[in-house]
Design an enzyme around this catalytic site. Structure first.
Site, PDB file in Angstrom:
ATOM      1  N   SER A 183       0.751  -1.210  -0.019  1.00 36.74           N
ATOM      2  CA  SER A 183       0.219   0.024  -0.016  1.00 36.74           C
ATOM      3  C   SER A 183       0.860   1.326   0.028  1.00 36.74           C
ATOM      4  O   SER A 183       0.647   2.269  -0.785  1.00 36.74           O
ATOM      5  CB  SER A 183      -1.035  -0.019   1.181  1.00 36.74           C
ATOM      6  OG  SER A 183      -1.851  -1.100   1.236  1.00 36.74           O
ATOM      7  N   ARG A 225       1.523   3.830  -3.420  1.00 32.74           N
ATOM      8  CA  ARG A 225       1.269   5.256  -3.477  1.00 32.74           C
ATOM      9  C   ARG A 225       2.537   6.135  -3.322  1.00 32.74           C
ATOM     10  O   ARG A 225       2.250   7.004  -4.165  1.00 32.74           O
ATOM     11  CB  ARG A 225       0.734   5.436  -1.937  1.00 32.74           C
ATOM     12  CG  ARG A 225      -0.928   4.845  -1.804  1.00 32.74           C
ATOM     13  CD  ARG A 225      -1.341   4.990  -0.283  1.00 32.74           C
ATOM     14  NE  ARG A 225      -2.815   4.986  -0.297  1.00 32.74           N
ATOM     15  CZ  ARG A 225      -3.537   3.438  -0.555  1.00 32.74           C
ATOM     16  NH1 ARG A 225      -2.633   2.412  -0.482  1.00 32.74           N
ATOM     17  NH2 ARG A 225      -4.702   3.288  -0.227  1.00 32.74           N
ATOM     18  N   SER A 252     -14.551   0.410  -2.315  1.00 31.08           N
ATOM     19  CA  SER A 252     -13.307   0.164  -2.026  1.00 31.08           C
ATOM     20  C   SER A 252     -12.927   1.841  -1.985  1.00 31.08           C
ATOM     21  O   SER A 252     -13.207   2.861  -2.748  1.00 31.08           O
ATOM     22  CB  SER A 252     -12.362  -0.284  -3.420  1.00 31.08           C
ATOM     23  OG  SER A 252     -11.128  -0.037  -3.327  1.00 31.08           O
ATOM     24  N   SER A 253     -11.846   1.927  -0.927  1.00 31.50           N
ATOM     25  CA  SER A 253     -11.185   3.130  -0.832  1.00 31.50           C
ATOM     26  C   SER A 253     -10.137   3.340  -1.873  1.00 31.50           C
ATOM     27  O   SER A 253      -9.780   4.621  -1.984  1.00 31.50           O
ATOM     28  CB  SER A 253     -10.809   3.243   0.467  1.00 31.50           C
ATOM     29  OG  SER A 253      -9.673   2.349   0.965  1.00 31.50           O
ATOM     30  N   GLN A 254      -9.836   2.687  -2.600  1.00 27.58           N
ATOM     31  CA  GLN A 254      -8.805   3.091  -3.684  1.00 27.58           C
ATOM     32  C   GLN A 254      -9.265   3.921  -4.726  1.00 27.58           C
ATOM     33  O   GLN A 254      -8.311   4.780  -5.296  1.00 27.58           O
ATOM     34  CB  GLN A 254      -8.342   1.351  -4.268  1.00 27.58           C
ATOM     35  CG  GLN A 254      -7.505   0.865  -3.342  1.00 27.58           C
ATOM     36  CD  GLN A 254      -7.383  -0.384  -4.140  1.00 27.58           C
ATOM     37  OE1 GLN A 254      -7.618  -0.783  -5.157  1.00 27.58           O
ATOM     38  NE2 GLN A 254      -6.765  -1.343  -3.409  1.00 27.58           N
ATOM     39  N   ASP A 273      -8.120  -6.502   5.005  1.00 32.36           N
ATOM     40  CA  ASP A 273      -7.266  -7.493   4.383  1.00 32.36           C
ATOM     41  C   ASP A 273      -6.812  -8.578   5.200  1.00 32.36           C
ATOM     42  O   ASP A 273      -6.007  -9.287   4.817  1.00 32.36           O
ATOM     43  CB  ASP A 273      -6.159  -6.522   4.091  1.00 32.36           C
ATOM     44  CG  ASP A 273      -6.260  -6.057   2.499  1.00 32.36           C
ATOM     45  OD1 ASP A 273      -7.307  -6.426   1.846  1.00 32.36           O
ATOM     46  OD2 ASP A 273      -5.723  -5.239   1.933  1.00 32.36           O
ATOM     47  N   LYS A 332     -12.491  -8.431  -3.951  1.00 37.68           N
ATOM     48  CA  LYS A 332     -11.138  -8.139  -4.257  1.00 37.68           C
ATOM     49  C   LYS A 332     -10.814  -9.285  -5.116  1.00 37.68           C
ATOM     50  O   LYS A 332     -11.605  -9.655  -6.170  1.00 37.68           O
ATOM     51  CB  LYS A 332     -10.558  -8.595  -2.657  1.00 37.68           C
ATOM     52  CG  LYS A 332     -11.064  -7.547  -1.731  1.00 37.68           C
ATOM     53  CD  LYS A 332     -10.219  -6.164  -1.787  1.00 37.68           C
ATOM     54  CE  LYS A 332     -10.502  -5.292  -0.601  1.00 37.68           C
ATOM     55  NZ  LYS A 332      -9.759  -4.207  -0.688  1.00 37.68           N
ATOM     56  N   ARG A 356     -13.724 -13.039  -1.220  1.00 38.91           N
ATOM     57  CA  ARG A 356     -13.033 -13.621  -0.269  1.00 38.91           C
ATOM     58  C   ARG A 356     -13.874 -14.270   1.071  1.00 38.91           C
ATOM     59  O   ARG A 356     -13.551 -15.198   1.664  1.00 38.91           O
ATOM     60  CB  ARG A 356     -12.078 -12.556   0.222  1.00 38.91           C
ATOM     61  CG  ARG A 356     -10.912 -12.187  -0.623  1.00 38.91           C
ATOM     62  CD  ARG A 356     -10.117 -11.176  -0.087  1.00 38.91           C
ATOM     63  NE  ARG A 356      -8.794 -11.067  -0.827  1.00 38.91           N
ATOM     64  CZ  ARG A 356      -8.022 -10.093  -0.579  1.00 38.91           C
ATOM     65  NH1 ARG A 356      -8.070  -9.227   0.042  1.00 38.91           N
ATOM     66  NH2 ARG A 356      -6.747 -10.223  -1.272  1.00 38.91           N
TER      67      ARG A 356
END
Length: 425
Positions: free
Chosen positions: A20, A24, A164-166, A308, A335, A339
């Site tokens: 992560s 970034r 998702s926060s992505q 995660d 994901k 999952r």
């Protein structure tokens, strides 16, 4: 039991750098004006895919000896096409790089593996369209994604971050390169908030001006990032398997470089292990977990913000003395695999009584029987069940042990070194 003090002596684990953080930092360094150095980056399939996607977009990343550091030279603006970035299986590449590309000029065709093509991109597509980006998504608003970049004006935006926060992180990191910056509202549906906090902290480290109002609106002012040298922390998600293995084998293991000042929310997994009876010490520069005997169950825990790591707990939950219920993980169904369903499926194959709902899973105590685990090309499934296999030898095998290379290429060797071999080597 959890104490906040410098941990005592334990076997020192070799946990690679945070994925992560690495991805970034790659993006921020690419957007900065000048050369940034990333020390101790994670070198794995996902981060190499991200690095190579930057390279084909005109921002090469130079490696130091043995990949001990990466140097990224940015121009302080968006990239220039044409380019065809290949994201492989890396969800962060598919969600961080398109907003960055849209702030540049030229055409960019993003694509990835069949697994990545199946993952949702709709909130990002809608957000970029609302900002005026010219793009053509693939079937189902996914990859392949064509962007005809001509810069982005910026302004006000609402983002659906319930999946998702992505998406939000990708837009925030690109925001300083937008002509008017960005004011983004997330509402109450934001998942994995610690990852957004990580994004904002790193943006500020590179000189971005980010403010958050009382109603949760994040405001990013326009302006260039400053080149910065950063040391990448060990990956807290990857460390969860090492910590869990210590808890179920009765050993004491320390992860250096991961302590109270960590930017990674997934370090909170050790709090869950403490609730399950492990002894946990968290200090400024390291974290130690010791197994104290059979795990305690009989509790429910919301792991939505550290999703995660929910599989790590689910995989060892059969060893507890009472059922364990994990909640808040609906977004984990989107994901690399579904999952929640994959964990329930594999636990049942082990003979463990398991039930699930949209955002929860309950695992009851039991003795696992010999089982070949279906990994679904998902590194976290493989690593989670490997921990269970340590506690119950000769019962667990994996149909795809090599999939751990996505984030922790030396995982199996490290697990053997710490828990079944010579930990001094």
């Amino acid at each position: 039991m959890i104490t906040e003090k410098e941990p005592g002596t334990g076997l020192a684990a070799r946990v690679p750098g945070s994925k992560s953080l690495t991805n970034r930092l790659l993006l921020l360094a690419a957007a900065a004006d000048g050369t940034s150095t990333l020390r101790a980056p994670l070198v794995s399939e996902d981060t190499v895919a991200f690095r190579e996607a930057l390279g084909v977009s005109g921002i090469p990343v130079k490696s130091g000896p043995d990949d001990a550091f990466w140097q990224v030279t940015g121009t302080g603006r968006g990239p220039a096409g044409p380019a065809r970035p290949w994201c492989a299986d890396a969800g962060t590449a598919a969600r961080f790089l398109p907003p960055f590309a849209a702030t540049g000029h030229g055409t960019f065709l993003f694509d990835g593996s069949s697994q990545l093509r199946a993952r949702p991109q709709r909130p990002l597509i809608e957000a970029l369209r609302a900002l005026g980006a010219d793009l053509e998504p693939g079937p189902g608003n996914g990859l392949p994604l064509l962007i005809r970049a001509h810069g982005i004006e910026g302004g006000e935006l609402s983002v659906d971050s319930s999946l998702s926060s992505q998406y939000l992180s990708g837009l925030l990191m690109a925001a300083p390169l937008m002509r008017r910056g960005l004011q983004v509202r997330t509402g109450s549906s934001l998942v994995s908030r610690p990852y957004v906090d990580m994004t904002v902290a790193l943006m500020r480290r590179f000189g971005a001006r980010v403010e958050e109002s009382a109603d949760g609106t994040l405001s990013v002012r326009p302006g260039a990032y400053d080149a910065t040298d950063v040391v990448v922390e060990p990956d807290a998600s990857s460390a969860s398997y090492i910590f869990a293995a210590a808890a179920v084998t009765g050993r004491t293991v320390t992860v250096p470089g991961l302590g109270t000042d960590s930017l990674q929310g997934d370090l909170r997994f050790v709090e869950v292990l403490g609730q399950a009876g492990a002894e946990v010490q968290v200090g400024p520069t390291a974290t130690t977990v010791s197994g104290t005997g059979p795990l305690r169950g009989g509790f429910t825990v919301d792991m939505g913000e550290i999703s995660d790591t929910f599989m790590t707990l689910a995989a060892i939950a059969p060893l507890a003395d009472a059922p364990i219920t994990i909640r808040g993980v609906a977004h984990a169904r989107l994901k690399e695999s579904d999952r929640v369903a994959a964990m329930a499926e594999n636990l049942r194959a082990c003979g463990i009584e398991t039930s699930e709902g949209k955002d929860w899973i309950t695992v009851r105590p039991g003795v696992p029987r010999p089982t070949r685990i279906a990994c679904h090309r998902d590194h976290r499934i493989a690593m989670s069940f490997s921990v269970l296999g340590l506690a119950v030898p000769d019962t667990i095998s994996l149909d795809d042990p090599a999939c751990v290379a996505k984030t922790f290429p030396d995982f199996h060797d490290e697990l053997r070194r710490l828990f079944t071999g010579d930990a001094t080597s």
